[in-house]
Write a protein that holds these residues in place. Structure first.
Motif, PDB file in Angstrom:
ATOM      1  N   VAL A  37       0.625  -1.278  -0.081  1.00 61.45           N
ATOM      2  CA  VAL A  37      -0.404   0.412  -0.223  1.00 61.45           C
ATOM      3  C   VAL A  37       0.996   1.349  -0.394  1.00 61.45           C
ATOM      4  O   VAL A  37       0.150   2.007  -0.081  1.00 61.45           O
ATOM      5  CB  VAL A  37      -1.106   0.345   1.265  1.00 61.45           C
ATOM      6  CG1 VAL A  37      -1.517  -1.146   1.193  1.00 61.45           C
ATOM      7  CG2 VAL A  37      -0.164   0.466   1.951  1.00 61.45           C
ATOM      8  N   GLY A  38       2.606   1.206   0.667  1.00 64.35           N
ATOM      9  CA  GLY A  38       3.466   2.176  -0.117  1.00 64.35           C
ATOM     10  C   GLY A  38       4.238   1.145   0.661  1.00 64.35           C
ATOM     11  O   GLY A  38       4.712   1.124   0.720  1.00 64.35           O
TER      12      GLY A  38
ATOM     13  N   ALA B  71      -1.547  11.924  -6.225  1.00 65.72           N
ATOM     14  CA  ALA B  71      -0.784  11.097  -4.847  1.00 65.72           C
ATOM     15  C   ALA B  71      -0.895  12.133  -3.729  1.00 65.72           C
ATOM     16  O   ALA B  71      -1.371  13.596  -3.829  1.00 65.72           O
ATOM     17  CB  ALA B  71       0.612  10.393  -4.697  1.00 65.72           C
TER      18      ALA B  71
ATOM     19  N   TYR C 293       1.215  12.811   0.190  1.00 68.79           N
ATOM     20  CA  TYR C 293       2.597  12.380   0.464  1.00 68.79           C
ATOM     21  C   TYR C 293       2.859  12.382   1.937  1.00 68.79           C
ATOM     22  O   TYR C 293       2.814  14.451   1.323  1.00 68.79           O
ATOM     23  CB  TYR C 293       3.171  10.977  -0.495  1.00 68.79           C
ATOM     24  CG  TYR C 293       3.876  11.967  -1.303  1.00 68.79           C
ATOM     25  CD1 TYR C 293       5.033  12.677  -1.030  1.00 68.79           C
ATOM     26  CD2 TYR C 293       3.192  12.617  -2.444  1.00 68.79           C
ATOM     27  CE1 TYR C 293       5.913  13.384  -1.965  1.00 68.79           C
ATOM     28  CE2 TYR C 293       3.788  13.421  -3.090  1.00 68.79           C
ATOM     29  CZ  TYR C 293       5.399  13.423  -2.962  1.00 68.79           C
ATOM     30  OH  TYR C 293       5.739  14.369  -4.121  1.00 68.79           O
TER      31      TYR C 293
ATOM     32  N   THR D 102       4.516   6.678   2.252  1.00 66.94           N
ATOM     33  CA  THR D 102       3.431   7.240   1.095  1.00 66.94           C
ATOM     34  C   THR D 102       2.311   6.130   1.736  1.00 66.94           C
ATOM     35  O   THR D 102       2.823   5.741   2.184  1.00 66.94           O
ATOM     36  CB  THR D 102       4.232   6.424  -0.190  1.00 66.94           C
ATOM     37  OG1 THR D 102       3.874   5.577  -0.128  1.00 66.94           O
ATOM     38  CG2 THR D 102       5.394   7.949  -0.513  1.00 66.94           C
ATOM     39  N   GLY D 103       1.590   6.233   1.265  1.00 65.15           N
ATOM     40  CA  GLY D 103       0.299   5.121   1.220  1.00 65.15           C
ATOM     41  C   GLY D 103      -1.040   5.234   2.826  1.00 65.15           C
ATOM     42  O   GLY D 103      -0.958   4.517   3.438  1.00 65.15           O
TER      43      GLY D 103
ATOM     44  N   LYS E 281      -3.806   7.453   1.503  1.00 64.52           N
ATOM     45  CA  LYS E 281      -4.981   6.433   0.760  1.00 64.52           C
ATOM     46  C   LYS E 281      -4.164   5.149  -0.152  1.00 64.52           C
ATOM     47  O   LYS E 281      -2.051   5.701  -0.123  1.00 64.52           O
ATOM     48  CB  LYS E 281      -5.942   6.765  -0.436  1.00 64.52           C
ATOM     49  CG  LYS E 281      -5.280   7.296  -1.106  1.00 64.52           C
ATOM     50  CD  LYS E 281      -5.938   8.097  -2.739  1.00 64.52           C
ATOM     51  CE  LYS E 281      -5.105   8.832  -3.326  1.00 64.52           C
ATOM     52  NZ  LYS E 281      -6.029   9.173  -4.481  1.00 64.52           N
ATOM     53  N   PRO E 282      -4.060   4.133  -0.526  1.00 57.78           N
ATOM     54  CA  PRO E 282      -3.080   3.002  -1.061  1.00 57.78           C
ATOM     55  C   PRO E 282      -2.992   3.431  -2.101  1.00 57.78           C
ATOM     56  O   PRO E 282      -3.315   3.817  -2.437  1.00 57.78           O
ATOM     57  CB  PRO E 282      -4.444   1.729  -1.461  1.00 57.78           C
ATOM     58  CG  PRO E 282      -4.782   1.645   0.115  1.00 57.78           C
ATOM     59  CD  PRO E 282      -5.320   3.146   0.196  1.00 57.78           C
ATOM     60  N   LEU E 283      -1.347   3.327  -2.122  1.00 61.39           N
ATOM     61  CA  LEU E 283      -1.463   3.850  -2.822  1.00 61.39           C
ATOM     62  C   LEU E 283      -0.585   3.051  -5.270  1.00 61.39           C
ATOM     63  O   LEU E 283      -0.258   1.977  -4.474  1.00 61.39           O
ATOM     64  CB  LEU E 283       0.569   3.902  -3.171  1.00 61.39           C
ATOM     65  CG  LEU E 283       1.363   5.064  -3.836  1.00 61.39           C
ATOM     66  CD1 LEU E 283       1.582   6.335  -4.275  1.00 61.39           C
ATOM     67  CD2 LEU E 283       3.097   4.366  -3.703  1.00 61.39           C
ATOM     68  N   GLN E 284      -0.539   3.595  -5.868  1.00 58.22           N
ATOM     69  CA  GLN E 284      -1.530   3.164  -6.763  1.00 58.22           C
ATOM     70  C   GLN E 284      -0.571   3.025  -7.700  1.00 58.22           C
ATOM     71  O   GLN E 284       0.164   4.075  -8.454  1.00 58.22           O
ATOM     72  CB  GLN E 284      -3.112   2.998  -7.664  1.00 58.22           C
ATOM     73  CG  GLN E 284      -3.440   2.833  -6.452  1.00 58.22           C
ATOM     74  CD  GLN E 284      -5.586   2.883  -7.000  1.00 58.22           C
ATOM     75  OE1 GLN E 284      -5.021   3.820  -8.014  1.00 58.22           O
ATOM     76  NE2 GLN E 284      -6.349   1.878  -6.724  1.00 58.22           N
TER      77      GLN E 284
END
Length: 357
Positions: free
Chosen positions: A226-227, A324, A326, A349-350, A353-356
């Motif tokens: 997720v990050g 994003a 972060y 990060t993440g 919200k979850p990183l994509q």
């Protein structure tokens, strides 16, 4: 270490212009300079990342300049000069230590190879990236960053004092349990920094230290990631330490790594399991309600370090470019005896919200 989700890229995906191509393991290779200072457009993602700290009299600042490149897979075979073959993004930020505030800005542009249409270019022969009115270039005297944003400006010169630091195994850095989750990655720590910084109309002549990362890859994140949490720190004795971990949704480490280079003892590369992050103190963003650890105990190959954010509020909202949110900011480094031994940047990060990717 950085990332590249993007509203523009997602729109291209929805339009059917980008096709997912399965990634394969990157082969070990000898990085060659100055060629590998430049862009690698055949790879999906790439970034040049400069962070540092500087002083002007009794004022202290942190700064960050990052340029991203993302290949649009589905347009590579198109002959049209209007086809966006690459997308370029940039982030820049200043941490005002006395004001306890971060200001930041962002840019986005397309690159098709048509000089009449493009607002961004990235040279393949050396570091020379231009995105509209922002640029990062390598010259015979060192690197030059030129950033003019809404509330601030940076005109900075970075001079190398140490050789290139190859991360991972000779520049091939694993980022996950699968072999395709890897990147080519090098750093330039302990950059002597001079130039000027303008904040809300007031100009400061500054000097300090900086850190440059350059990384390119086909795939980085494990499906359950997720990050990540990452530090890059210049120590006052000339050493340099990096540490990172990829997190799953429960906050557990999927992968970890890092490096430590001492001016006399040389380079040590961490094996999986040698790096660990333990949160000690958190800060809640009033903008996103995300909760970030702003103080960590970090186990590395060289010491148990405490990392403390110099200013808690260093969250960046880049939803207008990379999409994003972060946290990335100036932080202090303390050794196992709680001596202040360095300063650099912490990135997380993440958390919003979850990183994509």
């Amino acid at each position: 270490m950085q990332f590249l989700p993007s509203p523009l890229r997602r729109s291209l995906l929805l339009a059917g212009l980008s096709a997912a191509v399965p990634a394969s393991a990157l082969p070990p290779q000898v990085l060659r300079f100055p060629r590998d200072y430049g862009s690698h457009p055949d790879f999906r993602t790439e970034w040049w990342y400069v962070t540092g700290h500087a002083k002007s009299g009794n004022r202290e600042f942190g700064f960050q300049v990052t340029f991203f490149r993302s290949r649009v897979d589905g347009t590579q075979a198109l002959r049209s000069g209007f086809a966006a073959k690459q997308l370029l993004f940039a982030h820049a930020a200043i941490t005002d230590v006395q004001g306890k505030k971060l200001v930041h800005d962002q840019r986005i542009a397309r690159a098709s190879g048509n000089s009449a249409l493009d607002q961004g270019t990235a040279s393949e022969t050396d570091t020379a990236i231009t995105l509209r009115d922002w640029s990062l270039k390598r010259t015979p005297q060192g690197y030059v960053a030129d950033i003019t944003a809404g509330e601030f400006a940076l005109q900075l010169n970075f001079t190398e004092t140490q050789p290139v630091l190859l991360q991972g195994r000779g520049g091939l850095s694993r980022k996950g349990p699968e072999p395709e989750q890897a990147s080519y990655y090098y750093s330039l720590p302990q950059l002597t920094t001079r130039g000027s910084l303008t904040l809300r109309g007031q100009r400061f002549a500054i000097d300090g230290k900086a850190w440059l990362d350059h990384e390119w890859s086909e795939a980085l994140l494990h499906p359950r990631a997720v990050g990540w949490d990452w530090i890059g720190m210049n120590l006052f004795d000339g050493s340099a330490v990096t540490a990172f971990r990829l997190r799953d949704g429960d906050g557990n480490a999927l992968w970890d790594g890092g490096s430590f280079r001492h001016p006399k003892a040389g380079l040590f590369i961490a094996s999986k399991g040698e790096t660990a992050f333990q949160p000690l103190k958190t800060w809640k963003s009033p903008l996103t309600q995300a909760v970030y650890p702003i103080e960590w105990l970090v186990r590395t190959t060289s010491d148990f370090y405490t990392v403390k954010a110099v200013v808690p509020a260093q969250e960046l909202d880049s939803r207008q470019s990379t999409g994003a949110i972060y946290w990335e900011g100036l932080s202090d480094l303390f050794d196992g005896n709680q001596r202040h031994v360095g300063r650099g940047y912490l990135e997380m990060t993440g958390y919003a919200k979850p990183l994509q990717l």
